[in-house]
Design a protein around this motif. Structure first.
Motif, PDB file in Angstrom:
ATOM      1  N   PRO A  59       0.807  -1.226   0.000  1.00 16.29           N
ATOM      2  CA  PRO A  59       0.000   0.000   0.000  1.00 16.29           C
ATOM      3  C   PRO A  59       0.837   1.272   0.000  1.00 16.29           C
ATOM      4  O   PRO A  59       0.440   2.278  -0.589  1.00 16.29           O
ATOM      5  N   LEU A  60       1.998   1.241   0.684  1.00 14.29           N
ATOM      6  CA  LEU A  60       2.886   2.396   0.654  1.00 14.29           C
ATOM      7  C   LEU A  60       3.390   2.645  -0.767  1.00 14.29           C
ATOM      8  O   LEU A  60       3.423   3.787  -1.237  1.00 14.29           O
ATOM      9  N   GLY A  61       3.790   1.565  -1.442  1.00 13.05           N
ATOM     10  CA  GLY A  61       4.223   1.709  -2.827  1.00 13.05           C
ATOM     11  C   GLY A  61       3.115   2.261  -3.709  1.00 13.05           C
ATOM     12  O   GLY A  61       3.345   3.123  -4.568  1.00 13.05           O
ATOM     13  N   GLY A  62       1.888   1.761  -3.506  1.00 15.96           N
ATOM     14  CA  GLY A  62       0.763   2.258  -4.285  1.00 15.96           C
ATOM     15  C   GLY A  62       0.471   3.718  -3.998  1.00 15.96           C
ATOM     16  O   GLY A  62       0.176   4.505  -4.907  1.00 15.96           O
ATOM     17  N   ALA A  63       0.563   4.109  -2.711  1.00 14.00           N
ATOM     18  CA  ALA A  63       0.266   5.492  -2.328  1.00 14.00           C
ATOM     19  C   ALA A  63       1.301   6.470  -2.865  1.00 14.00           C
ATOM     20  O   ALA A  63       0.992   7.648  -3.093  1.00 14.00           O
ATOM     21  N   THR A  79       8.831   2.705 -15.664  1.00 10.70           N
ATOM     22  CA  THR A  79      10.284   2.536 -15.775  1.00 10.70           C
ATOM     23  C   THR A  79      10.920   2.454 -14.391  1.00 10.70           C
ATOM     24  O   THR A  79      11.836   1.647 -14.153  1.00 10.70           O
ATOM     25  N   ILE A  80      10.429   3.256 -13.454  1.00  6.89           N
ATOM     26  CA  ILE A  80      10.942   3.216 -12.081  1.00  6.89           C
ATOM     27  C   ILE A  80      10.640   1.873 -11.428  1.00  6.89           C
ATOM     28  O   ILE A  80      11.513   1.262 -10.794  1.00  6.89           O
ATOM     29  N   THR A  81       9.404   1.385 -11.576  1.00  6.22           N
ATOM     30  CA  THR A  81       9.027   0.140 -10.907  1.00  6.22           C
ATOM     31  C   THR A  81       9.826  -1.052 -11.423  1.00  6.22           C
ATOM     32  O   THR A  81      10.253  -1.897 -10.634  1.00  6.22           O
ATOM     33  N   ALA A  86      13.884  -5.251 -10.615  1.00  9.01           N
ATOM     34  CA  ALA A  86      15.036  -6.018 -11.104  1.00  9.01           C
ATOM     35  C   ALA A  86      16.197  -5.956 -10.121  1.00  9.01           C
ATOM     36  O   ALA A  86      16.877  -6.964  -9.875  1.00  9.01           O
ATOM     37  N   VAL A  87      16.440  -4.786  -9.547  1.00 18.11           N
ATOM     38  CA  VAL A  87      17.529  -4.642  -8.575  1.00 18.11           C
ATOM     39  C   VAL A  87      17.252  -5.493  -7.337  1.00 18.11           C
ATOM     40  O   VAL A  87      18.150  -6.180  -6.824  1.00 18.11           O
ATOM     41  N   PHE A 124       7.408  -2.739  -2.489  1.00 23.89           N
ATOM     42  CA  PHE A 124       7.183  -1.334  -2.798  1.00 23.89           C
ATOM     43  C   PHE A 124       7.000  -1.130  -4.297  1.00 23.89           C
ATOM     44  O   PHE A 124       6.064  -0.443  -4.734  1.00 23.89           O
ATOM     45  N   SER A 125       7.869  -1.721  -5.098  1.00 24.95           N
ATOM     46  CA  SER A 125       7.767  -1.557  -6.552  1.00 24.95           C
ATOM     47  C   SER A 125       6.517  -2.226  -7.096  1.00 24.95           C
ATOM     48  O   SER A 125       5.864  -1.706  -8.006  1.00 24.95           O
ATOM     49  N   THR A 126       6.154  -3.375  -6.525  1.00 21.52           N
ATOM     50  CA  THR A 126       4.956  -4.078  -6.965  1.00 21.52           C
ATOM     51  C   THR A 126       3.710  -3.236  -6.723  1.00 21.52           C
ATOM     52  O   THR A 126       2.726  -3.344  -7.462  1.00 21.52           O
ATOM     53  N   GLY A 127       3.749  -2.364  -5.703  1.00 24.96           N
ATOM     54  CA  GLY A 127       2.615  -1.499  -5.428  1.00 24.96           C
ATOM     55  C   GLY A 127       2.248  -0.587  -6.574  1.00 24.96           C
ATOM     56  O   GLY A 127       1.106  -0.116  -6.658  1.00 24.96           O
ATOM     57  N   GLY A 128       3.199  -0.306  -7.454  1.00 25.47           N
ATOM     58  CA  GLY A 128       2.894   0.530  -8.613  1.00 25.47           C
ATOM     59  C   GLY A 128       2.991  -0.178  -9.935  1.00 25.47           C
ATOM     60  O   GLY A 128       2.704   0.410 -10.986  1.00 25.47           O
TER      61      GLY A 128
END
Length: 468
Positions: A59-63, A79-81, A86-87, A124-128
């Motif tokens: 949810p933090l990633g989505g927000a 591109t950010i997600t 990957a990292v 976090f990345s999956t949130g977006g």
């Protein structure tokens, strides 16, 4: 459109590839990253606890990432997600273990902390990621083909899980336990590096969506402050966000029941050999990956809601027979049929989800509102499904608990579908009509909308010709 689909589906592939690899390597990870020399109950709980932490941070990633996508564009955030994802995956494969496992030596409790950090980055990345992919594809897709083209996203999701499962199963069969604990478990995660570079290249070649580019200046959230964006994203959209959360709950409870819990349920409760249980679930997921686009195409012809109604009805009516088949002690094929029935319920939901959810919100706040609602529901109800199911079985001894959970999800889904507007053959809210052929373009020029006002069941025309 092909570039848009492949550039977004590759991210969904990586997301579920990572999830599948971590889940299938749980016993090895429990040995490598936690104290002791085995995968005892405490170590397994710790391993899945870290996985659960990645859902908590979604949810933090989505927000953060969702509203950012409404401010700077869909392409930039995607591109950010993919870069963060990957990292995180690659770094997991480079981490040192707790004691002397692997070529880095042991670092004690820091091994657990570092693993937690990579999983939090992944969450976090999956949130977006997935909501961004749905938004991007829907805003590119022609109005009359949005269902079918959105169906390629769950294809990437299911394929990623299957590839991860097959790779880990092959490594486990071909390597000794010592080799797997020393270096074999790293291979699937390190493959994330070339995957990530390919995915990043594909994302950089994407163009911004027409719907976002065509937003009027006064409608863009970039022209307003953060407080105004928050009001437009959450307060103004709360009825649609509740509907979205209900639909996501139904989909994710079914999804994580099938992919996250049934392998454990079959091996621990039904006494199916662990390898057979993994193969059964993997085969069902592969079947879904092969047919999901076909079912999504049907939603363009017959509507999204009839297919969603079917999925919710199956959850309510067929869940008990499906789980009973799994425990009937009548052979592997009968168990497979029970799991396949759960897969058919999921198919009705994941084939329509990408084309239904973004259509709940207007273009100016679509990414943010969808990301917040989607990830709250996933974090609260999807990722906790295996934990709730196993806990209730331990508490009550009732092996039909998974069926009861699926029935509850079906009821909530039916209520949510009732309040969901039909989006088949309709333009997205706040967007101009999007066409695929000159014939469709001439139709829009003449009638003023992509919808057919003379066709029963397609709804009323949203706008008059002069207003287009």
């Amino acid at each position: 459109m092909r570039r848009s689909i492949t550039g977004t589906a590759v991210g969904n592939f990586m997301e579920w590839y990572d999830f599948g690899v971590y889940a299938y390597l749980a016993t090895v990870i429990a040995t490598v990253f936690f104290p002791g020399n085995g995968s005892g109950a405490a170590n397994i709980v710790g391993t899945f606890g870290i996985l659960a932490a990645s859902f908590v941070v979604r949810p933090l990633g989505g927000a953060v990432l969702g509203p950012l996508g409404d401010r700077i564009g869909r392409k930039r955030v995607l591109t950010i997600t993919i870069t963060i994802m990957a990292v995180a995956t690659t770094t997991t494969g480079l981490l040192p273990g707790y004691s002397d496992h692997g070529f880095w030596g042991g670092v004690g409790v820091w091994a657990v902390i570092l693993l937690l950090v990579t999983r939090l980055l992944q969450g976090f990345s999956t949130g977006g990621e997935y909501v961004g992919a749905m938004t991007y594809v829907d805003e590119h897709a022609p109005d009359r083909k949005r269902g079918m083209l959105g169906g390629f996203l769950p294809t990437g999701t299911l394929t990623g899980y299957v590839v991860g499962a097959v790779l880990v199963t092959g490594l486990t069969a071909g390597l000794s336990d010592d080799a797997m604990q020393s270096w074999g478990w790293r291979i699937p995660f390190l493959i994330g590096a070339p995957m990530g570079l390919i995915a990043l290249y594909m994302r950089l070649r994407l163009e911004e969506t027409p719907a976002y580019q065509n937003l009027k200046t006064e409608d863009r959230v970039t022209e307003q402050g953060a407080a105004h964006q928050l009001r437009r994203t959450i307060i103004d959209q709360w009825p649609q966000m509740l509907v979205c959360m209900g639909l996501v709950l139904t989909f994710n409870v079914t999804n994580y029941m099938l992919s996250g819990y049934l392998p454990t349920y079959l091996s621990d409760i039904v006494d199916v050999p662990q390898t057979d249980a993994l193969i059964i679930v993997t085969v069902v997921l592969l079947i879904l990956a092969l047919v999901v686009v076909f079912v999504a195409r049907l939603s363009d012809r017959f509507g999204r809601k009839p297919i969603m109604w079917t999925g919710c009805g199956l959850l309510v009516v067929v869940s008990v027979p499906a789980v009973a088949l799994m425990g009937a002690d009548a052979g592997v094929f009968v168990v497979f049929l029970g799991v396949l029935l759960v897969g058919l319920m999921l198919l009705c939901l994941n084939s329509t989800e990408p084309s239904v959810l973004p259509a709940l919100f207007p273009t100016s706040v679509r990414y943010g509102a969808l990301a917040i609602a989607y990830n709250i529901s996933v974090s609260a109800f999807g990722g906790t499904t295996p934990l709730i199911a196993s806990g209730l079985i331990s508490l009550t001894g009732d092996t039909l608990i998974p069926a009861y959970i699926l029935i509850a999800a079906g009821v909530i889904g039916a209520v949510s579908v009732y309040f969901t507007p039909e989006s088949a053959n309709r333009r997205l809210p706040g967007a101009t009509p999007t066409v695929a052929t000159k014939k469709e373009a001439r139709y829009v020029a003449k009638v003023g909308t992509i919808e057919d006002p003379d066709s029963a069941g397609t709804g009323v025309t949203e706008t008059r010709p002069p207003e287009e």
